[in-house]
Design an enzyme around this catalytic site. Structure first.
Site, PDB file in Angstrom:
ATOM      1  N   GLY A 598      36.138  32.323  34.094  1.00 44.68           N
ATOM      2  CA  GLY A 598      36.340  33.576  33.367  1.00 44.68           C
ATOM      3  C   GLY A 598      37.148  33.335  32.113  1.00 44.68           C
ATOM      4  N   ALA A 599      37.282  34.420  31.368  1.00 47.27           N
ATOM      5  CA  ALA A 599      38.078  34.334  30.143  1.00 47.27           C
ATOM      6  C   ALA A 599      39.255  35.257  30.309  1.00 47.27           C
ATOM      7  CB  ALA A 599      37.232  34.756  28.964  1.00 47.27           C
ATOM      8  N   ASP A 716      48.124  49.340  35.770  1.00 47.18           N
ATOM      9  CA  ASP A 716      46.773  48.987  35.306  1.00 47.18           C
ATOM     10  C   ASP A 716      45.873  48.733  36.502  1.00 47.18           C
ATOM     11  OD1 ASP A 716      44.743  48.487  33.579  1.00 47.18           O
ATOM     12  OD2 ASP A 716      45.363  46.452  33.068  1.00 47.18           O
TER      13      ASP A 716
HETATM   14  P1  AMP Z   1      42.491  37.778  34.160  1.00 49.62           P
HETATM   15  O1  AMP Z   1      43.022  37.166  32.916  1.00 49.62           O
HETATM   16  O2  AMP Z   1      43.415  37.744  35.297  1.00 49.62           O
HETATM   17  O3  AMP Z   1      41.904  39.160  33.931  1.00 49.62           O
HETATM   18  O4  AMP Z   1      41.275  36.834  34.576  1.00 49.62           O
HETATM   19  C1  AMP Z   1      40.077  36.780  33.858  1.00 49.62           C
HETATM   20  C2  AMP Z   1      38.904  36.586  34.801  1.00 49.62           C
HETATM   21  O5  AMP Z   1      39.029  35.357  35.490  1.00 49.62           O
HETATM   22  C3  AMP Z   1      38.835  37.660  35.901  1.00 49.62           C
HETATM   23  O6  AMP Z   1      38.136  38.791  35.497  1.00 49.62           O
HETATM   24  C4  AMP Z   1      38.115  36.914  37.026  1.00 49.62           C
HETATM   25  O7  AMP Z   1      36.729  36.950  36.819  1.00 49.62           O
HETATM   26  C5  AMP Z   1      38.596  35.485  36.846  1.00 49.62           C
HETATM   27  N1  AMP Z   1      39.716  35.210  37.748  1.00 49.62           N
HETATM   28  C6  AMP Z   1      41.025  35.370  37.480  1.00 49.62           C
HETATM   29  N2  AMP Z   1      41.769  35.030  38.544  1.00 49.62           N
HETATM   30  C7  AMP Z   1      40.914  34.631  39.499  1.00 49.62           C
HETATM   31  C8  AMP Z   1      41.070  34.161  40.850  1.00 49.62           C
HETATM   32  N3  AMP Z   1      42.276  34.043  41.409  1.00 49.62           N
HETATM   33  N4  AMP Z   1      39.983  33.848  41.554  1.00 49.62           N
HETATM   34  C9  AMP Z   1      38.745  33.992  40.994  1.00 49.62           C
HETATM   35  N5  AMP Z   1      38.529  34.436  39.741  1.00 49.62           N
HETATM   36  C10 AMP Z   1      39.599  34.757  38.996  1.00 49.62           C
END
Ligand code: AMP
Length: 916
Positions: A598-599, A716
């Site tokens: 992901g980003a 949020d």
């Molecule tokens: P965030 O910056 O936390 O919003 O993370 C961005 C994206 O990364 C999220 O929307 C998820 O798709 C993925 N992601 C973040 N943390 C995790 C995790 N612990 N396990 C799996 N995917 C994650």
């Protein structure tokens, strides 16, 4: 086959591979000209009038050079069947592309080929275009992988279309050879799966070494180098110039791996050869191991100056000034040599061990010392010496002293050092003591002072000419102890009292005989039993919102001692301290980055295994902070870890630790296989039972109950910030936003996604930033709605302003399709305007548990025909009502001045207020 690199996708430099002609069937090789009348080479087939066409065109064997994923770009024209006179019945407007993988070049049967795709044209040409010589060229790209053999054949199957194949380009992407941070990364072929990352260890360029760990980069399927870890630095004696390591010139050196350039040798040192890692000292100058390499060479100090003495009886106070020459160092210390002049000037003798130096004799940092317990009427000679860190090395450097001669005066006797106890009984003690070490004259008498152990303000003094006596009629403390001090007197006066000696009057003497009553009273003071007040005393304050505290208290949310409270990392002066208080530092070598998942706001989010020593390997998510960040961004990034690290709950994303000692900075959390809840639901629309959905909601509510108990307001809460693991367990995540909202009213409009999450936020939080657990409950209601509608966007495409207005006018989201009425009631409760009327998270958990235990309560669904009934106040919202129906619109097609809506089955809609 064209090898392209991500940096320069020059794929338009094309030469078409020749096709083997033997199996072309009806395909013809035809020379043509393009729009610019340049000659081009095409393969054409156009058997549109004939039945049962099956025309194959093969490429020759294409060596794939180890690429696991190749891309095929086709350029072709295709005839519009409608424009063919009478041929519409058999005419096709597509063709098929196939491949076959082998390790050698050999003839093949069509039946062995595997289909890649059916290719259709975006634009087909007509008779008219032919007349105008307009070439409607279509370009289609397909990718093929994972490939496991040496080469591949491609084939094109025509089933009765009119096609001209103008170009076929086959290429793969690779991460090009790269030199970064003095490390070379070889030309690398990416992995076969989309989003896979291939880790590559870099090779340090000549005369450089890895700093802490070998440098690594990750090659993406797109041929881009990502997530650099570690770096190389020039080895000592070399410096980095224009990406390579150059040797240090004569007179220059480089020692520490951390310093970048060669430095000039510090004063009094030289480097006679190139490539020096340190400079050597000139004659008479020295360096010790602990001196930093950039420090000048130094020498011992000169002697102290202006020494004076001040005699007081048998003590001497010596004082002096710092040396003229400190030798270039700050670590100057002073040593004292004390010598006693023997009677009749027969020479000097070193002072005995009884002479005391305050604070000490050697290694003095101040320019004074007190010498005590000298003999009275005696001549002494003191030598004062200054030394520094290199004095030991400068053996041939002649020592320089300043000397002082002193004569002591008459003095009182020194204190008695030993007092012993003899025979004792109930109220008498026999005492004896030794003469003082230095009587300094003839002892005329002794004074004995005694008192109850803890009561030295009230004492008795008796005198004795001997060194023993029996003290009678003693009073004792409750345990029978008496304290004694003894001093001697000469013609010079009294010496100081000895230290205290405490003796018990008799071993049979007990507390009861001495102070029975007092003791018993103490023993029977009733113990303080605080149990009933324990809860109240232990109520721990919520840090975020004073009103929250009251609320928790009044609503029976009494916190027990031991329930931890969230600590705002802002309370730490140094944010790094907060990170290290709550997050474990992980060595980057325990982590492997395998793929991008992901980003994030600050950089890519990756996943891979974490292998902590002595622990089982686990999959983790790795959030990285992209290079070139500011200190503020680093702090904001790690902020989330300082919050997350405080939580420990099965429905809160677990922090494994942080990597801050190497770059990139990373936050490591447990890996959630199914990613964020909103995307997961959209992907699995309609796939879960109501009980499964309620189970997810229950998990989220339980996590939120924990957060509100900790005194943490999320601000949020939304399905996009919930993560789902492979067991469908939902965990609350994303703890980054709250501070931004707290600190900066403007920033609320510029955080990720650009805005305060208006659709998820309670009206009082939007209007006057009243963020509480009750506003989190509002957001929770929206999350319920998102879950029950499988990731539908709340309020669909309404603008934020319309949402604020509609909510203000008491409009609430309608119940999602097939949503149990009980759940919709709960949502509506979460959206009560008056925040104190909203349920608390523990009530929500409780209700959901009840529903799960009693699934029949979920049978009654929201009546679909009621879903658009507005309450009387809402009649004026028709302006935006066109947006509300969107959740039931499967597809929307604009056709000239018509709008065609395809609706979900059993949907009653009222369409009003359409604008042109
Ligand atoms: P965030 O910056 O936390 O919003 O993370 C961005 C994206 O990364 C999220 O929307 C998820 O798709 C993925 N992601 C973040 N943390 C995790 C995790 N612990 N396990 C799996 N995917 C994650």
């Amino acid at each position: 086959l064209y090898n392209t690199v991500s940096c320069c996708l020059h794929i338009d430099v094309s030469v078409l591979q020749s096709f083997s002609n033997n199996a072309t069937h009806n395909w013809e090789e035809i020379g043509e000209v393009d729009e610019d009348y340049a000659p081009i080479h095409t393969y054409q087939v156009c058997r549109v009038m004939e039945q049962n066409q099956n025309n194959w065109l093969h490429t020759n064997w294409i060596l794939t050079e180890g690429a696991q994923r190749v891309f095929i770009e086709l350029k072709f024209t295709l005839r519009d069947c409608n424009s063919l006179p009478g041929g519409v019945g058999t005419c096709k407007e597509t063709f098929n592309m196939y491949y076959y993988e082998t390790d050698g070049d050999r003839a093949l049967k069509e039946s062995r080929y595997i289909k890649i795709d059916t290719i259709a044209a975006d634009e087909s040409f007509t008779e008219l275009d032919l007349g105008d010589r307009v070439m409607k060229l279509n370009t289609e790209v397909r990718d093929l992988g994972p490939l496991t053999h040496k080469g591949v054949y491609l084939a094109f199957q025509d089933l009765g279309a009119c096609i001209a194949l103008v170009s076929v380009r086959v290429f793969y992407k690779r991460c090009p050879f790269l030199v970064k941070s003095l490390a070379e990364f070889p030309d690398t072929i990416p992995g076969s799966e989309a989003s896979q990352l291939v880790e590559v260890v870099g090779h340090c360029v000549n005369n450089s070494l890895p700093l802490y760990e070998p440098p690594r980069m990750h090659c993406s399927t797109e041929g881009e180098w990502l997530v650099p870890i570690g770096k190389c630095v020039c080895q000592p004696g070399f410096e980095e110039i224009n990406g390579s390591c150059q040797v240090c010139k004569v007179g220059f050196y480089r020692s520490l791996l951390e310093s970048l350039a060669c430095s000039k040798c510090p004063p009094h040192s030289v480097a006679r050869q190139t490539g020096a890692t340190a400079c050597s000292c000139e004659d008479g100058y020295y360096k010790i191991d602990s001196d930093p390499p950039n420090m000048a060479c130094t020498r011992p100090p000169s002697a102290p100056r202006n020494a004076i003495s001040n005699v007081n009886e048998t003590s001497v106070f010596l004082e002096w000034s710092v040396p003229m020459e400190m030798g270039g160092r700050k670590d100057v210390r002073y040593n004292i040599l004390c010598r006693q002049v023997l009677p009749d000037g027969r020479g000097l003798e070193e002072c005995g061990p009884n002479v005391r130096f305050l604070p000490r004799r050697v290694g003095l940092s101040n320019t004074s010392v007190m010498v005590a317990d000298l003999q009275s009427h005696t001549n002494y000679s003191f030598l004062l010496e200054a030394v520094n860190g290199v004095s030991e090395l400068a053996k041939d450097h002649a020592k320089q002293y300043v000397s002082l001669n002193v004569t002591t005066n008459q003095a009182a006797p020194s204190p008695v050092s030993v007092v012993r106890k003899g025979h004792t009984d109930k109220s008498n003690i026999a005492l004896s003591w030794a003469e003082p070490d230095r009587p300094n004259g003839i002892i005329l008498e002794y004074e004995i002072k005694y008192f109850e152990k803890e009561q030295d303000s009230s004492y008795t003094i008796i005198k004795s000419k001997e060194t023993e006596m029996v003290v009678e009629g003693l009073k004792c403390d409750i345990f029978g102890y008496v304290a004694f001090q003894v001093r001697a007197r000469t013609s010079a006066g009294y010496g100081a009292f000895s230290r205290r000696f405490e003796f018990q009057t008799s071993p049979y003497f007990t507390a009861f005989t001495c102070a029975q009553k007092q003791y018993c009273d103490m023993a029977f003071i009733p113990m303080c039993l605080c149990v009933p007040s324990l809860r109240r005393c232990g109520y721990s304050k919520a840090k975020q919102d004073p009103e929250e505290e009251k609320m928790h208290f009044h609503n029976g949310h009494i916190k027990f001692p031991g329930v931890r409270t969230y600590i705002d990392p802002l309370t730490y002066e140094d944010p790094n301290q907060a990170v290290h208080e709550f997050a474990q530092e992980i060595d980057v070598s325990f982590i492997s980055i395998e793929r991008i998942i992901g980003a994030g706001e600050f950089g890519e989010v990756c996943s891979g295994p974490l292998r902590l020593p002595g622990k089982r390997e686990i999959q983790v998510a790795i959030k990285t902070l992209k290079a070139g960040y500011t200190e503020q961004q680093r702090r904001d990034f790690l902020w989330e870890a300082s919050i997350m690290g405080q939580f420990n709950h099965p429905n809160i994303i677990r922090l494994e630790g942080v990597v801050t000692k190497s770059k990139p900075v990373m936050i490591i959390t447990e890996y959630m296989e199914n990613g964020s809840l909103d995307t997961f639901l959209k992907k699995n629309d309609g796939q879960f039972t109501v009980i499964q959905l309620v189970g997810m909601l229950r998990g989220i509510a339980s996590g939120m109950r924990y957060l509100s108990d900790m005194g943490y307001v999320h601000r949020d809460l939304a399905a996009r910030n919930i993560l789902v693991n492979s067991n469908l367990v939902c965990k609350v995540s994303d703890f980054g936003l709250s501070r931004v909202l707290e600190d900066d009213p403007e920033a609320a409009y510029t955080t990720r996604g650009g805005k305060i999450p208006i659709r998820w936020t309670a009206p009082e939080a939007i209007a006057y930033r009243k963020f509480t657990s009750a506003s989190d409950v509002w957001s929770y209601g929206i999350v319920m709605w998102e879950v029950m509608s499988y990731g539908e966007r709340p309020y669909w495409e309404m603008s934020n302003q319309d949402v604020i207005k509609a909510v203000e006018e008491s409009y609430r989201l309608p119940g999602p399709m097939d949503c149990p009425e009980a759940l919709y009631h709960l949502m509506m409760d979460c959206w009560q305007r008056e925040r104190s009327n909203r349920p608390k998270f523990d009530e929500i958990v409780c209700l959901l548990d009840k529903l799960i235990r009693n699934p029949s309560s979920l049978k009654k669904l929201v009546n679909s025909s009621h879903r658009y009934e507005f309450t009387p106040q809402n009649n004026n919202v028709s302006k935006t009502s066109q947006s509300y129906v969107k959740s039931f619109i499967l597809k929307k097609i604009y056709f000239e001045n018509l709008l065609i809506l395809m609706l979900k089955p059993n949907t009653n809609i009222y369409v009003f207020g359409f604008k042109q």
